[in-house]
Design a protein around this motif. Sequence first.
Motif, PDB file in Angstrom:
ATOM      1  N   GLU A  93       0.813  -1.206   0.000  1.00  0.00           N
ATOM      2  CA  GLU A  93       0.000   0.000   0.000  1.00  0.00           C
ATOM      3  C   GLU A  93       0.852   1.264   0.000  1.00  0.00           C
ATOM      4  O   GLU A  93       1.724   1.443   0.845  1.00  0.00           O
ATOM      5  N   ARG A  95       0.398   4.832   0.898  1.00  0.00           N
ATOM      6  CA  ARG A  95      -0.515   5.719   1.618  1.00  0.00           C
ATOM      7  C   ARG A  95      -0.246   7.184   1.266  1.00  0.00           C
ATOM      8  O   ARG A  95      -1.168   7.990   1.143  1.00  0.00           O
ATOM      9  N   HIS A 101       2.791   0.745   3.511  1.00  0.00           N
ATOM     10  CA  HIS A 101       2.411  -0.309   4.444  1.00  0.00           C
ATOM     11  C   HIS A 101       2.317  -1.658   3.724  1.00  0.00           C
ATOM     12  O   HIS A 101       2.037  -1.729   2.520  1.00  0.00           O
ATOM     13  N   SER A 103      -0.132  -4.314   3.582  1.00  0.00           N
ATOM     14  CA  SER A 103      -1.544  -4.252   3.929  1.00  0.00           C
ATOM     15  C   SER A 103      -2.350  -5.341   3.244  1.00  0.00           C
ATOM     16  O   SER A 103      -1.840  -6.119   2.431  1.00  0.00           O
ATOM     17  N   ARG A 118      -3.523  -3.200   8.182  1.00  0.00           N
ATOM     18  CA  ARG A 118      -2.106  -2.939   7.940  1.00  0.00           C
ATOM     19  C   ARG A 118      -1.265  -3.758   8.916  1.00  0.00           C
ATOM     20  O   ARG A 118      -1.495  -3.711  10.126  1.00  0.00           O
ATOM     21  N   PHE A 134       8.214  -0.795   4.978  1.00  0.00           N
ATOM     22  CA  PHE A 134       6.885  -0.659   5.564  1.00  0.00           C
ATOM     23  C   PHE A 134       6.894   0.045   6.914  1.00  0.00           C
ATOM     24  O   PHE A 134       7.684  -0.298   7.796  1.00  0.00           O
ATOM     25  N   GLY A 137       1.630  -0.957  11.042  1.00  0.00           N
ATOM     26  CA  GLY A 137       0.221  -0.647  10.925  1.00  0.00           C
ATOM     27  C   GLY A 137      -0.267   0.249  12.050  1.00  0.00           C
ATOM     28  O   GLY A 137       0.235   0.187  13.178  1.00  0.00           O
TER      29      GLY A 137
END
Length: 297
Positions: A93, A95, A101, A103, A118, A134, A137
Amino acid sequence: MPHHKPFTVALIQMAPADTPGRSIEKAAELCIQAEKQGAKLLCLPELFATPYFCQTEDHAHFSLAEPIPGPTTAELGKAAKGASATIIAPLFERRAAGLYHNSLAVIGPDGEVLGVYRKMHIPDDPLFYEKFYFAPGDLGFKRFDTAVGPVGTLICWDQWYPEAARLTALRGSNILFYPTAIGWHPSEKAQYGDEQRDAWMTIQRAHAIANGCYVAAVNRVGHEIPETGGDGLEFWGTSFICGPMGKIIAQASTNQEEIVLAEVDPKLVDTTRTHWPFLRDRRIDAYGPLEKRFIDE
């Protein structure tokens, strides 16, 4: 309203194709095949659309990331809608610029994203350089209310932490999914391979027992060698699902792409938790020290 009807889950054990686009097409085809065999809840492996790029630290790999919703959720949304099934789709992901992330998106039978999880625990080990890519989360441990009932999702390194399983189960999940990318260092396989894989299965079966729920681990397969060379990683497959007492219901091979099907019965979760009332007997007044990194006493 509680869901009490049994349903079939499918674990899509696969290796990535030569491009992300072809990997997504392949995954969609496998999901449709699984639905034709009766599956209504399907899960793909961690970062399924690409080779496991975390074997090296390379800024070029950030170009593989995408937003949620995005291209992957759009394509798999079509498959979910066509199959009238729920798909758990792990992805890289993006963001924001500089914020990424590991995810997954839960995609409902209408093709829409029900929610996002996440990955909370981010490893940093030889050939698993995930902290480079990463951020941890920040959505917490979640439950998703799907068409077949409440589902919990975690990702790979999360599977070693009983706290993660417990907090997800406490939200009411009947089944915990662990999309995964885990394998052997080829040079260590002969000496440690069986022990490592057994530990991986044992800890997850223990989560099922301790929480009175089903657990499903979905791994990739194949021997992946990064562009920089070396021995790479041999992903050990072995995707499996176990019941609330830890008994393995279905399991894949170590080296083949497979669709693993298993029936989940929510009533069995209810019965198990009633007769083995671990949740009732928890000493929630005594667990405060779990918030500490270590207890220096």
